[in-house]
Write a protein that holds these residues in place. Structure first.
Motif, mmCIF file in Angstrom:
data_model
loop_
_atom_site.group_PDB
_atom_site.id
_atom_site.type_symbol
_atom_site.label_atom_id
_atom_site.label_comp_id
_atom_site.label_asym_id
_atom_site.label_seq_id
_atom_site.Cartn_x
_atom_site.Cartn_y
_atom_site.Cartn_z
ATOM 1 N N ASN A 130 0.866 -1.183 0.000
ATOM 2 C CA ASN A 130 0.000 0.000 0.000
ATOM 3 C C ASN A 130 0.903 1.234 0.000
ATOM 4 O O ASN A 130 1.011 1.944 1.003
ATOM 5 C CB ASN A 130 -0.906 -0.022 1.236
ATOM 6 C CG ASN A 130 -2.122 0.876 1.107
ATOM 7 O OD1 ASN A 130 -2.201 1.709 0.211
ATOM 8 N ND2 ASN A 130 -3.076 0.713 2.007
ATOM 9 N N PRO A 131 1.583 1.501 -1.127
ATOM 10 C CA PRO A 131 2.714 2.446 -1.146
ATOM 11 C C PRO A 131 2.405 3.847 -0.643
ATOM 12 O O PRO A 131 3.262 4.479 -0.022
ATOM 13 C CB PRO A 131 3.118 2.458 -2.628
ATOM 14 C CG PRO A 131 2.672 1.154 -3.156
ATOM 15 C CD PRO A 131 1.397 0.844 -2.429
ATOM 16 N N SER A 132 1.205 4.368 -0.908
ATOM 17 C CA SER A 132 0.916 5.739 -0.481
ATOM 18 C C SER A 132 0.407 5.825 0.952
ATOM 19 O O SER A 132 0.165 6.932 1.450
ATOM 20 C CB SER A 132 -0.116 6.370 -1.422
ATOM 21 O OG SER A 132 -1.345 5.670 -1.350
ATOM 22 N N CYS A 133 0.280 4.684 1.613
ATOM 23 C CA CYS A 133 -0.365 4.663 2.940
ATOM 24 C C CYS A 133 0.503 4.035 4.033
ATOM 25 O O CYS A 133 0.037 3.902 5.167
ATOM 26 C CB CYS A 133 -1.689 3.906 2.858
ATOM 27 S SG CYS A 133 -2.871 4.625 1.691
ATOM 28 N N ILE A 134 1.722 3.642 3.721
ATOM 29 C CA ILE A 134 2.599 3.010 4.709
ATOM 30 C C ILE A 134 3.882 3.822 4.793
ATOM 31 O O ILE A 134 4.526 4.104 3.780
ATOM 32 C CB ILE A 134 2.887 1.539 4.351
ATOM 33 C CG1 ILE A 134 1.582 0.736 4.334
ATOM 34 C CG2 ILE A 134 3.869 0.925 5.348
ATOM 35 C CD1 ILE A 134 1.755 -0.736 3.965
ATOM 36 N N PHE A 135 4.255 4.190 6.026
ATOM 37 C CA PHE A 135 5.378 5.094 6.254
ATOM 38 C C PHE A 135 6.351 4.488 7.268
ATOM 39 O O PHE A 135 5.979 3.644 8.076
ATOM 40 C CB PHE A 135 4.882 6.439 6.805
ATOM 41 C CG PHE A 135 3.755 7.042 6.020
ATOM 42 C CD1 PHE A 135 4.004 7.919 4.983
ATOM 43 C CD2 PHE A 135 2.431 6.717 6.319
ATOM 44 C CE1 PHE A 135 2.954 8.478 4.256
ATOM 45 C CE2 PHE A 135 1.381 7.272 5.599
ATOM 46 C CZ PHE A 135 1.643 8.158 4.565
ATOM 47 N N HIS A 136 7.588 4.986 7.222
ATOM 48 C CA HIS A 136 8.571 4.626 8.241
ATOM 49 C C HIS A 136 8.748 5.801 9.185
ATOM 50 O O HIS A 136 8.929 6.949 8.746
ATOM 51 C CB HIS A 136 9.920 4.285 7.597
ATOM 52 C CG HIS A 136 11.033 4.152 8.600
ATOM 53 N ND1 HIS A 136 12.040 5.081 8.728
ATOM 54 C CD2 HIS A 136 11.277 3.205 9.546
ATOM 55 C CE1 HIS A 136 12.869 4.707 9.692
ATOM 56 N NE2 HIS A 136 12.417 3.576 10.206
ATOM 57 N N ILE A 137 8.680 5.524 10.477
ATOM 58 C CA ILE A 137 8.886 6.568 11.479
ATOM 59 C C ILE A 137 9.384 5.899 12.756
ATOM 60 O O ILE A 137 8.918 4.813 13.121
ATOM 61 C CB ILE A 137 7.568 7.347 11.735
ATOM 62 C CG1 ILE A 137 7.841 8.712 12.337
ATOM 63 C CG2 ILE A 137 6.608 6.557 12.600
ATOM 64 C CD1 ILE A 137 6.641 9.638 12.272
ATOM 65 N N PRO A 138 10.362 6.469 13.454
ATOM 66 C CA PRO A 138 10.851 5.841 14.691
ATOM 67 C C PRO A 138 9.873 6.024 15.846
ATOM 68 O O PRO A 138 8.951 6.843 15.783
ATOM 69 C CB PRO A 138 12.170 6.565 14.963
ATOM 70 C CG PRO A 138 11.996 7.901 14.316
ATOM 71 C CD PRO A 138 11.133 7.672 13.103
ATOM 72 N N LEU A 139 10.094 5.266 16.891
ATOM 73 C CA LEU A 139 9.326 5.434 18.123
ATOM 74 C C LEU A 139 9.818 6.690 18.846
ATOM 75 O O LEU A 139 10.564 7.484 18.290
ATOM 76 C CB LEU A 139 9.448 4.189 18.995
ATOM 77 C CG LEU A 139 8.929 2.896 18.357
ATOM 78 C CD1 LEU A 139 9.127 1.705 19.294
ATOM 79 C CD2 LEU A 139 7.461 3.022 17.967
ATOM 80 N N ALA A 140 9.397 6.888 20.072
ATOM 81 C CA ALA A 140 9.706 8.127 20.770
ATOM 82 C C ALA A 140 9.652 7.890 22.281
ATOM 83 O O ALA A 140 9.500 6.755 22.736
ATOM 84 C CB ALA A 140 8.728 9.219 20.351
ATOM 85 N N SER A 141 9.760 8.983 23.031
ATOM 86 C CA SER A 141 9.813 8.887 24.488
ATOM 87 C C SER A 141 8.804 9.839 25.124
ATOM 88 O O SER A 141 8.549 10.924 24.603
ATOM 89 C CB SER A 141 11.219 9.234 24.986
ATOM 90 O OG SER A 141 11.328 9.034 26.380
ATOM 91 N N ASP A 142 8.266 9.419 26.241
ATOM 92 C CA ASP A 142 7.327 10.245 27.010
ATOM 93 C C ASP A 142 8.115 11.078 28.018
ATOM 94 O O ASP A 142 7.983 10.931 29.229
ATOM 95 C CB ASP A 142 6.318 9.337 27.711
ATOM 96 C CG ASP A 142 5.146 10.097 28.300
ATOM 97 O OD1 ASP A 142 5.092 11.336 28.143
ATOM 98 O OD2 ASP A 142 4.275 9.451 28.914
ATOM 99 N N VAL A 143 8.924 11.998 27.509
ATOM 100 C CA VAL A 143 9.885 12.711 28.353
ATOM 101 C C VAL A 143 9.189 13.517 29.449
ATOM 102 O O VAL A 143 9.660 13.544 30.603
ATOM 103 C CB VAL A 143 10.780 13.623 27.491
ATOM 104 C CG1 VAL A 143 11.725 14.442 28.370
ATOM 105 C CG2 VAL A 143 11.589 12.788 26.497
ATOM 106 N N ALA A 144 8.082 14.156 29.127
ATOM 107 C CA ALA A 144 7.390 14.968 30.138
ATOM 108 C C ALA A 144 6.976 14.118 31.332
ATOM 109 O O ALA A 144 7.096 14.553 32.488
ATOM 110 C CB ALA A 144 6.174 15.654 29.520
ATOM 111 N N PHE A 145 6.500 12.900 31.057
ATOM 112 C CA PHE A 145 6.119 12.032 32.172
ATOM 113 C C PHE A 145 7.350 11.589 32.948
ATOM 114 O O PHE A 145 7.359 11.597 34.190
ATOM 115 C CB PHE A 145 5.344 10.818 31.677
ATOM 116 C CG PHE A 145 4.982 9.863 32.783
ATOM 117 C CD1 PHE A 145 3.904 10.121 33.613
ATOM 118 C CD2 PHE A 145 5.742 8.720 33.025
ATOM 119 C CE1 PHE A 145 3.577 9.256 34.649
ATOM 120 C CE2 PHE A 145 5.424 7.848 34.054
ATOM 121 C CZ PHE A 145 4.331 8.118 34.874
#
Length: 401
Positions: A130-145
């Protein structure tokens, strides 16, 4: 506070957040609040991620009665994708697990999906579906918490240590353990050889490339696993490589490295796994990810990461949690580490068991360097890798595509 106005009329984003008890959901919920979104939460658990008609009714009723710019979940849930396709509303999901079996569902091809995959290799595997609908993105952190969690005197008394690891040994998740004694000698011999070879690799997954379809089919016949549903395509090689051999590699990697460290240092392990294979490691029992883990990270001189082998390129949640808590991180090499962090400046990478032992000894003796690296890793995570920033990226990609 962040504020995001993606809609052209500049009103707040209306998000329906479908929650199913993933450990990442609290962080995402906090980020949605930081972004000043209007949030409608569905907390009803799924009886089936594929065929739960009651859940589909609940989501449909919510969409009928509630303004929504998108629906959001952790991992891909086919029943949600089907409803969103009927209502023609974007369905955003952040994949946090590898393997994630729901990606083999035919429903990933639906046009209103916006699927974000944290592991680049996994993204490349599915992108063409599904080329226009699948992306690569890293995870992240809940720094404020993490910043809000204090370390009290009693926390230091409980958690101060030289080295800690918070996580499963994967023994209880490893299907290979259940069948290895019953495998024919030639099948088990080749499988064990692949496992041993993988354990000597750093930053590369050779399992999938080393398994032929013939071997995978023979292994499948011996394992007698339940076939996937008809609306799934079954990747036999991937299942053998990831959920059988890959999980076994993860188990052995963690056991061997923890034992090697415990021969030289004091090592604390927080886990629900059975630990008789770790006689010198201090089993501290389980650690709640929100109420204990941040204190453990902040009180540990060295925090370890051993990435689950099926995660072949990306960064697991543990890396972002440790850095977001301001902890000193020592991790195995992952190809995507170099995209986001600088080795020996933000974190420390080990490349073998001997390298892990050598670097552990060094950083236990060099407190000033250790603290400086931990601070650098924290600052970079707080400025570039929070869940609020990641959601902004997801919204922008999802709503313009």
């Amino acid at each position: 506070m962040y504020d995001i106005n993606i809609r052209r009329d500049e009103t707040k984003m209306n998000v329906i957040f479908c929650k199913w008890t993933s450990i990442c959901e609290d962080a995402i919920d906090t980020a949605l609040v930081q972004l000043n979104c209007n949030i409608t939460r569905i907390t009803r658990l799924l009886d089936s991620v594929d065929y739960d008609t009651d859940y589909m009714s609940t989501l449909s009723q919510t969409l009928d009665s509630t303004p929504a710019d998108c629906v959001l979940s952790v991992n891909f849930i086919p029943v949600i994708a089907q409803v969103c396709n009927v209502y023609k509303i974007p369905y955003l999901c952040l994949i946090v697990d590898s393997p994630c079996f729901q990606l083999y569902s035919d429903t990933i091809r639906l046009p209103y999906n916006r699927i974000f995959i944290f592991d680049r290799d996994l993204y490349r595997k599915f992108h063409n579906e599904n080329p226009s609908c699948i992306f690569h993105i890293p995870l992240a952190s809940d720094v404020a918490f993490w910043d809000s969690v204090p370390v009290r005197k009693e926390d230091h008394a409980s958690y101060d240590c030289d080295i800690s690891f918070v996580g499963s040994l994967y023994s209880e998740k490893c299907r290979y353990n259940q069948i290895e004694q019953s495998l024919p000698p030639q099948i088990r011999g080749y499988a064990d050889g692949l496992i041993e070879a993988q354990l000597h690799m750093s930053g590369a997954n050779l399992l999938r490339e080393s398994i032929s379809l013939e071997f995978a089919e023979q292994f499948k016949a011996c394992a007698k696993w339940v076939p996937l549903e008809q609306d799934y395509r079954e990747d036999t090689i991937g299942i053998v490589a990831d959920t059988y051999l890959g999980y076994k590699c993860t188990e052995q990697d963690r056991i061997r490295k923890l034992n090697a460290l415990a021969d030289h240092f004091s090592v604390d392990l927080y886990t629900l796994s059975e630990t008789s294979a770790l006689p010198k490691v201090h089993n501290k029992g389980p650690a709640d990810s929100r109420n204990m883990m941040p204190q453990i990270i902040k009180c540990s001189k060295i925090n370890l990461n051993f990435t689950n082998i099926p995660i072949s390129s990306g960064l697991p949640q543990r890396i972002f949690d440790i850095l977001g808590c301001g902890g000193f991180l020592m991790t195995n090499f992952q190809p995507e580490l170099l995209d986001w962090f600088v080795p020996d400046e933000d974190l420390v990478i080990y490349y073998s068991t001997s390298d892990l032992i050598e670097k552990t000894a060094y950083y236990l003796e060099h407190e000033e360097e250790r603290r400086a690296i931990a601070q650098n890793g924290y600052r970079k995570t707080a400025s570039q890798h929070t869940y609020a920033l990641r959601l902004v990226q997801m919204f922008e990609l999802a709503l313009k595509s």
